[in-house]
Structures are given as C-alpha cells and as structure tokens.
Design a protein around this motif. Structure first.
Motif, PDB file in Angstrom:
ATOM      1  N   LEU A  60     -76.347 -99.756  40.220  1.00  0.00           N
ATOM      2  CA  LEU A  60     -76.364 -98.678  41.211  1.00  0.00           C
ATOM      3  C   LEU A  60     -77.394 -99.018  42.271  1.00  0.00           C
ATOM      4  CD1 LEU A  60     -76.340 -95.564  38.831  1.00  0.00           C
ATOM      5  CD2 LEU A  60     -74.392 -96.851  39.752  1.00  0.00           C
ATOM      6  N   ARG A  61     -76.932 -99.088  43.497  1.00  0.00           N
ATOM      7  CA  ARG A  61     -77.828 -99.476  44.592  1.00  0.00           C
ATOM      8  C   ARG A  61     -78.217 -98.246  45.415  1.00  0.00           C
ATOM      9  NH1 ARG A  61     -74.481-103.956  47.291  1.00  0.00           N
ATOM     10  NH2 ARG A  61     -76.175-103.809  48.805  1.00  0.00           N
ATOM     11  N   PRO A  62     -79.127 -98.421  46.392  1.00  0.00           N
ATOM     12  CA  PRO A  62     -79.617 -97.255  47.116  1.00  0.00           C
ATOM     13  C   PRO A  62     -78.506 -96.345  47.646  1.00  0.00           C
ATOM     14  CG  PRO A  62     -80.961 -99.134  47.644  1.00  0.00           C
ATOM     15  CD  PRO A  62     -79.847 -99.647  46.774  1.00  0.00           C
ATOM     16  N   GLU A  63     -78.753 -95.048  47.500  1.00  0.00           N
ATOM     17  CA  GLU A  63     -77.856 -93.982  47.949  1.00  0.00           C
ATOM     18  C   GLU A  63     -76.547 -93.919  47.168  1.00  0.00           C
ATOM     19  OE1 GLU A  63     -77.746 -93.244  52.282  1.00  0.00           O
ATOM     20  OE2 GLU A  63     -79.316 -94.772  52.404  1.00  0.00           O
ATOM     21  N   ALA A  64     -76.522 -94.512  45.999  1.00  0.00           N
ATOM     22  CA  ALA A  64     -75.410 -94.230  45.087  1.00  0.00           C
ATOM     23  C   ALA A  64     -75.665 -92.808  44.602  1.00  0.00           C
ATOM     24  CB  ALA A  64     -75.417 -95.196  43.916  1.00  0.00           C
ATOM     25  N   ASP A  65     -74.693 -91.925  44.784  1.00  0.00           N
ATOM     26  CA  ASP A  65     -74.887 -90.517  44.465  1.00  0.00           C
ATOM     27  C   ASP A  65     -73.726 -90.081  43.575  1.00  0.00           C
ATOM     28  OD1 ASP A  65     -75.340 -87.816  44.409  1.00  0.00           O
ATOM     29  OD2 ASP A  65     -74.987 -87.490  46.555  1.00  0.00           O
ATOM     30  N   LEU A  66     -73.994 -89.974  42.294  1.00  0.00           N
ATOM     31  CA  LEU A  66     -72.928 -89.721  41.325  1.00  0.00           C
ATOM     32  C   LEU A  66     -72.879 -88.241  40.961  1.00  0.00           C
ATOM     33  CD1 LEU A  66     -73.677 -92.703  38.877  1.00  0.00           C
ATOM     34  CD2 LEU A  66     -72.660 -92.759  41.168  1.00  0.00           C
ATOM     35  N   GLY A  67     -71.703 -87.649  41.111  1.00  0.00           N
ATOM     36  CA  GLY A  67     -71.550 -86.219  40.835  1.00  0.00           C
ATOM     37  C   GLY A  67     -71.598 -85.904  39.348  1.00  0.00           C
ATOM     38  N   GLU A  68     -71.646 -84.602  39.085  1.00  0.00           N
ATOM     39  CA  GLU A  68     -71.671 -84.105  37.705  1.00  0.00           C
ATOM     40  C   GLU A  68     -70.516 -84.663  36.891  1.00  0.00           C
ATOM     41  OE1 GLU A  68     -72.958 -79.714  38.474  1.00  0.00           O
ATOM     42  OE2 GLU A  68     -71.701 -79.851  36.660  1.00  0.00           O
ATOM     43  N   ARG A  69     -70.819 -85.104  35.695  1.00  0.00           N
ATOM     44  CA  ARG A  69     -69.804 -85.578  34.741  1.00  0.00           C
ATOM     45  C   ARG A  69     -68.917 -86.678  35.295  1.00  0.00           C
ATOM     46  NH1 ARG A  69     -70.311 -83.287  30.249  1.00  0.00           N
ATOM     47  NH2 ARG A  69     -71.472 -81.356  30.157  1.00  0.00           N
ATOM     48  N   SER A  70     -69.418 -87.384  36.264  1.00  0.00           N
ATOM     49  CA  SER A  70     -68.665 -88.553  36.737  1.00  0.00           C
ATOM     50  C   SER A  70     -68.914 -89.693  35.758  1.00  0.00           C
ATOM     51  CB  SER A  70     -69.111 -88.941  38.140  1.00  0.00           C
ATOM     52  OG  SER A  70     -70.490 -89.262  38.134  1.00  0.00           O
ATOM     53  N   LYS A  71     -68.101 -90.753  35.884  1.00  0.00           N
ATOM     54  CA  LYS A  71     -68.270 -91.894  34.989  1.00  0.00           C
ATOM     55  C   LYS A  71     -68.229 -93.189  35.795  1.00  0.00           C
ATOM     56  CE  LYS A  71     -66.071 -94.677  31.537  1.00  0.00           C
ATOM     57  NZ  LYS A  71     -66.938 -94.882  30.386  1.00  0.00           N
ATOM     58  N   ILE A  72     -69.264 -93.991  35.622  1.00  0.00           N
ATOM     59  CA  ILE A  72     -69.321 -95.300  36.252  1.00  0.00           C
ATOM     60  C   ILE A  72     -69.394 -96.291  35.104  1.00  0.00           C
ATOM     61  CG2 ILE A  72     -70.710 -96.832  37.712  1.00  0.00           C
ATOM     62  CD1 ILE A  72     -69.360 -94.387  39.135  1.00  0.00           C
ATOM     63  N   GLY A  73     -68.371 -97.122  34.972  1.00  0.00           N
ATOM     64  CA  GLY A  73     -68.272 -97.931  33.761  1.00  0.00           C
ATOM     65  C   GLY A  73     -68.838 -99.331  33.883  1.00  0.00           C
ATOM     66  N   THR A  74     -68.152-100.244  33.219  1.00  0.00           N
ATOM     67  CA  THR A  74     -68.660-101.598  33.008  1.00  0.00           C
ATOM     68  C   THR A  74     -68.399-102.516  34.197  1.00  0.00           C
ATOM     69  OG1 THR A  74     -68.178-101.239  30.700  1.00  0.00           O
ATOM     70  CG2 THR A  74     -68.545-103.510  31.373  1.00  0.00           C
ATOM     71  N   PHE A  75     -69.417-103.264  34.566  1.00  0.00           N
ATOM     72  CA  PHE A  75     -69.339-104.180  35.710  1.00  0.00           C
ATOM     73  C   PHE A  75     -68.851-103.458  36.963  1.00  0.00           C
ATOM     74  CE2 PHE A  75     -68.713-107.004  31.959  1.00  0.00           C
ATOM     75  CZ  PHE A  75     -70.005-107.496  31.975  1.00  0.00           C
ATOM     76  N   VAL A  76     -69.509-102.361  37.236  1.00  0.00           N
ATOM     77  CA  VAL A  76     -69.211-101.596  38.448  1.00  0.00           C
ATOM     78  C   VAL A  76     -70.477-101.550  39.291  1.00  0.00           C
ATOM     79  CG1 VAL A  76     -68.600 -99.313  39.349  1.00  0.00           C
ATOM     80  CG2 VAL A  76     -67.423-100.215  37.324  1.00  0.00           C
ATOM     81  N   GLU A  77     -70.312-101.797  40.587  1.00  0.00           N
ATOM     82  CA  GLU A  77     -71.435-101.737  41.521  1.00  0.00           C
ATOM     83  C   GLU A  77     -71.144-100.641  42.537  1.00  0.00           C
ATOM     84  OE1 GLU A  77     -72.335-105.507  43.325  1.00  0.00           O
ATOM     85  OE2 GLU A  77     -73.345-104.589  45.038  1.00  0.00           O
ATOM     86  N   ILE A  78     -72.151 -99.777  42.743  1.00  0.00           N
ATOM     87  CA  ILE A  78     -71.971 -98.670  43.697  1.00  0.00           C
ATOM     88  C   ILE A  78     -73.099 -98.739  44.716  1.00  0.00           C
ATOM     89  CG2 ILE A  78     -71.794 -96.161  43.983  1.00  0.00           C
ATOM     90  CD1 ILE A  78     -69.776 -96.831  41.990  1.00  0.00           C
ATOM     91  N   LYS A  79     -72.778 -98.697  45.982  1.00  0.00           N
ATOM     92  CA  LYS A  79     -73.795 -98.694  47.032  1.00  0.00           C
ATOM     93  C   LYS A  79     -73.494 -97.619  48.063  1.00  0.00           C
ATOM     94  CE  LYS A  79     -73.732-100.264  50.920  1.00  0.00           C
ATOM     95  NZ  LYS A  79     -73.646-100.884  52.239  1.00  0.00           N
ATOM     96  N   LYS A  80     -74.474 -96.831  48.423  1.00  0.00           N
ATOM     97  CA  LYS A  80     -74.384 -95.856  49.514  1.00  0.00           C
ATOM     98  C   LYS A  80     -73.059 -95.102  49.476  1.00  0.00           C
ATOM     99  CE  LYS A  80     -75.838 -95.667  54.336  1.00  0.00           C
ATOM    100  NZ  LYS A  80     -76.093 -96.462  55.544  1.00  0.00           N
ATOM    101  N   SER A  81     -72.759 -94.516  48.341  1.00  0.00           N
ATOM    102  CA  SER A  81     -71.482 -93.832  48.176  1.00  0.00           C
ATOM    103  C   SER A  81     -71.663 -92.562  47.370  1.00  0.00           C
ATOM    104  CB  SER A  81     -70.496 -94.737  47.418  1.00  0.00           C
ATOM    105  OG  SER A  81     -70.174 -95.862  48.203  1.00  0.00           O
ATOM    106  N   ARG A  82     -70.884 -91.579  47.738  1.00  0.00           N
ATOM    107  CA  ARG A  82     -70.871 -90.329  46.974  1.00  0.00           C
ATOM    108  C   ARG A  82     -69.638 -90.349  46.053  1.00  0.00           C
ATOM    109  NH1 ARG A  82     -72.803 -85.809  44.414  1.00  0.00           N
ATOM    110  NH2 ARG A  82     -70.999 -84.485  44.057  1.00  0.00           N
ATOM    111  N   ILE A  83     -69.886 -90.193  44.786  1.00  0.00           N
ATOM    112  CA  ILE A  83     -68.802 -90.143  43.812  1.00  0.00           C
ATOM    113  C   ILE A  83     -68.716 -88.692  43.350  1.00  0.00           C
ATOM    114  CG2 ILE A  83     -67.939 -91.093  41.608  1.00  0.00           C
ATOM    115  CD1 ILE A  83     -68.513 -93.277  43.747  1.00  0.00           C
ATOM    116  N   GLY A  84     -67.574 -88.056  43.560  1.00  0.00           N
ATOM    117  CA  GLY A  84     -67.473 -86.621  43.253  1.00  0.00           C
ATOM    118  C   GLY A  84     -67.547 -86.313  41.771  1.00  0.00           C
TER     119      GLY A  84
END
Ligand code: UD1
Ligand code: MG
Length: 493
Positions: A348-372
């Motif tokens: 998870l990189r800067p400004e990765a913003d993960l919503g309630e009960r969201s799921k980010i799994g294996t070998f996933v990269e998130i940058k500057k994104s809102r995940i609902g």
C-alpha cells in the motif's frame, strides 16, 4: 531535611549540541541520528518542551547549519520558541554553556537546566524531578543528576564527603585510581541558579588533561562560595544513558522500544514477540490489538482497537481502522478502513485509502486510490490513481494503466461492478455502476452503467502452426502424440 519547592522560578533550558560526535563515524551529526523514529535532538527538545520552560537555547557548533535547520523544524512541530547559540570552537562543556548563557537575558535570575542532545531516553518527568529537587529549601546553587553506571569508564565521577555531600566532579581522564573506583557518575544534566552559573563560568580554567573549560568545575566553585550543591541519584540509569557510538545507539533504541511495547501492552494490546516488534515513539496502538512477530510500526502509524497486524509487516504513517487485519504487508501513508482485510503480500503506497470491510489480497499494489467499502481487489493487481465505488470486485491480474509516459491519469469505477480477470483500464476512463467486463478486456473508452465491456476479436486458432513451425520441439512432439492417441481412440484430433 528538605521541604516542598519554593514558588515557581522562571526556567531556561540549555541543550548542548555543538560536539562533533566523532565516534559515530558518520556524515550525519550525532544528535540527528534516530532512536525509535525521532532524532536524539528531537528527544531532547521534546523533553525540554515538556516542562514548559520560559526559554530554550540549543548550543550548536559542529555542522551547525544542519543542526540549526533541524532545531527550527522541531521548534515549529513543538510550538515552542527555541533559540540557537553558536559555540565557535568546541572548547569544552563550560564554554558551550557560556555560549548558551549569552542567548539568555543578562538579568535572568531563575533556574538554568543544562542537558545534552545525546541522551535519548531522557524525558520531561526526569527534568521536572531535577528542577523540583533543585528548588527544595534550602534552594540549591547547583543540582546534578547522577546515576550508578555498571561501567563508569569515560564518565565524570561524583566525589562525595563522608556526609554524602557532593564535593566535586572529576573527569575520568583526570581521576586518580581511587576516584575511578567510584561508580556514581555525572549524567551531564544539571539545574543551576542562573546567577551562580554566570558568575562561576567566568572563573573556569583549562588546567586539566583535556585543556578544556569543564562545566563540571562549576560545582566545586559554587561549593567554595558556600552554595548548596545537591546530587540527585536516579535509579533508572537508562533514562540518562548517553550515546557516543552506534553500539550505544542500538542498545538504547532497543531499550526505548522495549518500553514502548511495554506501555502498549499495559494499555491493552497483545504483542506476541516484543523482541521482534519495533514501535516508533509517535505510534498509537488501541485496545485488544494483536501485533504478531516481525512487525515494524513507524512514524505516525495508528492501530485501531481490535485490529490484527503481522506477522512480518511494516506500516509507516499508516492508519489501521478498528478490527482490520493486515498480514505480511508493506504500507506507507495508507489508510485502512474498519474491518478491512489486507494481504498477505500487499503493498500500500501513499494515499491508498481502503474503505470499511474492503479486501486487498495477495500481490496487490495500491497507490493514491480510494477503494470503496466492501470492494475487493483480491489477486495480482495494480491500482493507481483510481476511485472505486462500493461492493465492486476487480478480477485477478488487472492493471490500472495510469501513466501514459507523460501524465498520470485517473480511473473511476462505480459501485457493484464485476470486472473480469486481466482487465486493463487505460486511464483516463470511467466504468459506470453495475458494469461488467469480460476477462482480458482492454478498456480504453468509458463503460456505461450496467454494460458488459469486451474487447479484442473472436479467438482464431491456426491449426498445426506449432507442428509445422517448431517441428522437433517438445511441444510439436506432444501435439503429435496427442493427435495419434485420439485417432487410436477413434476421436477426431
Ligand atoms: C561530559 C561530562 C562528564 C559526564 C558526561 C556525561 C564535562 C567536562 N564532562 O563528559 O562529567 O559524565 O558528559 O555524558 O562536562 N559539547 C559541546 N561543546 C563542547 C564540548 C561538548 O557542545 O565544546 C556537548 C557535546 O555535543 C555533548 C555534551 O556537550 O552533547 C557532552 O560533551 P562530551 O564531549 O560528550 O563530554 P564527555 O566527555 O562525555
Ligand atoms: Mg559524552
């Protein structure tokens, strides 16, 4: 007999930070080396600011530009005015304090607290204790904070008479064999009556083994002038232990970390292995949190109640919501919502913003994104510069193609979407609510709500291409075997 302190005197703090720290063997000034995420200078200023002094002076000398810049930054963070005073030549601690006194008004008559910038565990409580001892009647001229050192080598020794009164401090290099046997040492932290200090600094000489002006000599001078000299011995020697080299730096960092883990545990967190868990000073850990081994919580990381972090995770300046689970993850500047699940092996990189009960799994990269909320990005995916709605599922092996070589572009995906495996989102692009994409879709144009996006033509098989073009390969042989077998079985190839 001592009685309670007199009325509150004005207090000034002088922090010595002019020395070169030669034994660190570093291009970085000693006091800018970090212990549990904060420079030693930062620790010194935090402790000083904690007693709400009327003024703070940092004496700089060696690498003064770098040190002064750090002082200015810390003063802003702490919201306290700090002056820097320059000691031109490093001519001893007495000379350094004289430089500091020059920055304090000449008519200042309160208490001057002197400390150094290389005692990382020193805290405001300890400084307050020194000031309070100093102020007890009869008011002291000098109060020196001492400790018992397991190995006193290198420290100044506290010489007391039979009545236990402090007579003087003798430096290791100047001490006789008998004096070297004394295990009570000078911490380098003192409270002085400003007038006595000003007066006696003027009387210091350099007749000693190092040819320097020793601040410690103020003690016998004050005593000779009938001032009260008090030695306050602290039980917890680590609180005043200094750093001269990187071995001591590591030892005191481990000790501070041990204390930070202990206070988190006392506040209701489970730390399975404090020995392999590293926590910076500004980290906050809630109740019923579980920290598994090999976890590093750095910067301003906050772990909400009931969350589980680790094993083997590094979270820097990251906020973890209540009840979230973060497994084998590296996160920097991310926000993880309540009940979210992250990892194993997420980045998870800067400004990765993960919503309630969201799921980010294996070998996933998130940058500057809102995940609902309730949205899942379960496998092998890069999400950059995106906004994804709620209850959406992103198929495995998808890439948010955010960079066209010049600009970073955004992708917006709605709620309740189901995008197929291996979807490429060529930003800027928008996918409407409830839309789907087929596996292997390259989305270049916006997808309206509820549409199914597919791309690429119908699949075409060029028969026997391998058998003809790679005749002796294992692939061709396998293909021929398979064809013969099916002919034997009466099946068409
Ligand atoms: C000093 C004390 C010693 C004490 C020890 C505790 C004296 C003479 N001795 O010895 O009794 O046990 O600290 O750690 O005071 N500094 C300056 N300018 C100078 C010299 C030093 O700013 O000209 C600063 C250094 O950056 C450091 C502090 O003063 O922060 C102590 O100096 P250092 O050289 O480490 O003194 P010690 O020999 O350790
Ligand atoms: Mg020293």
């Amino acid at each position: 007999m001592t009685t309670p302190p007199t009325d509150r005197e004005q207090t000034a703090v002088i922090i010595l930070a002019a020395g070169s720290g030669t034994r660190m063997k570093s291009a970085t000034p000693k006091m800018l080396h970090r212990v549990c995420g904060r420079t030693m200078l930062g620790h010194a200023l935090h402790a000083a600011a904690g007693i709400r002094p009327d003024s703070v002076v940092v004496v700089v000398g060696h690498q003064r530009e770098q040190v002064s810049e750090a002082v200015a930054g810390l003063a802003v963070d702490l919201g306290v005015p700090v002056t820097t005073a320059v000691q031109e030549r490093q001519n001893g601690t007495g000379d350094a304090v004289a430089a500091g006194m020059a920055a304090i008004p000449a008519d200042f008559s309160g208490t001057v607290l002197v400390t150094t910038s290389d005692i990382p565990l020193l805290d405001a409580d300890t400084l307050r204790e020194v000031v309070s001892r100093h102020g007890m009647r009869p008011r002291a001229a000098v109060t020196v904070l001492t400790s018992t050192a397991p190995d006193p080598t290198g420290y100044g020794r506290i010489v007391r008479n039979d009545d236990g009164e402090v007579l003087r401090i003798v430096e290791h290099k100047d001490a006789s064999e008998d004096e070297r046997a004394i295990d009570e040492v000078n911490s380098g932290i003192y409270a002085f009556d400003a007038r006595v200090l000003r007066d006696k600094l003027g009387e210091l000489g350099t007749d000693n083994s190092q040819g320097e002006l020793y601040l410690t000599d103020v003690i016998q001078l004050a005593r000779r002038a009938n001032g009260v000299v008090r030695g306050h011995r602290i039980e917890d020697a680590d609180l005043v232990a200094g750093v001269n080299d990187r071995v001591q730096l590591a030892a005191l960092a481990r000790e501070m970390n041990r204390r930070l883990c202990e206070s988190a545990m006392r506040a209701g967190a489970t730390i399975v292995d404090p020995g392999s868990t590293w926590v910076d000073v500004d980290v906050r850990i809630g109740r019923d949190v579980t920290i598994l081994p090999g976890t590093h919580l750095t910067g301003a990381t906050v772990i909400g109640d009931d969350a589980t972090v680790g094993p083997d995770s590094t979270l820097q300046d990251t906020t973890v919501g209540p009840g979230a689970t973060v497994v084998r993850t590296h996160a920097v500047g991310a926000t993880i919502g309540a009940g979210a699940e992250v990892g194993p092996f997420a980045y998870l990189r800067p400004e990765a913003d993960l919503g309630e009960r969201s799921k980010i799994g294996t070998f996933v990269e998130i940058k500057k994104s809102r995940i609902g909320a309730h949205t899942k990005v379960p496998h092998l995916t890069y999400v950059g510069d995106a906004t994804i709605g709620e209850h959406t599922n992103i198929g495995a092996s998808s890439v948010f193609v955010n960079y066209d070589g010049v600009n970073k572009n955004r992708t917006v995906i709605g709620s309740h979407c189901r995008t197929g495996s291996d979807t490429m989102f060529i930003a800027p692009v928008t996918v409407g609510d409830g839309a789907y994409s087929g596996a292997g879709t390259v989305i270049k144009d916006d997808v309206p709500p509820g549409a199914l996006a597919v791309s690429g033509g119908r699949q075409r098989n060029i028969d026997d291409w391998v058998i003809e073009n790679r005749p002796d390969s294992g692939s061709a042989e396998a293909a021929l075997r398979s064809r013969n077998d099916s002919q034997k079985d009466g099946l068409t190839p």
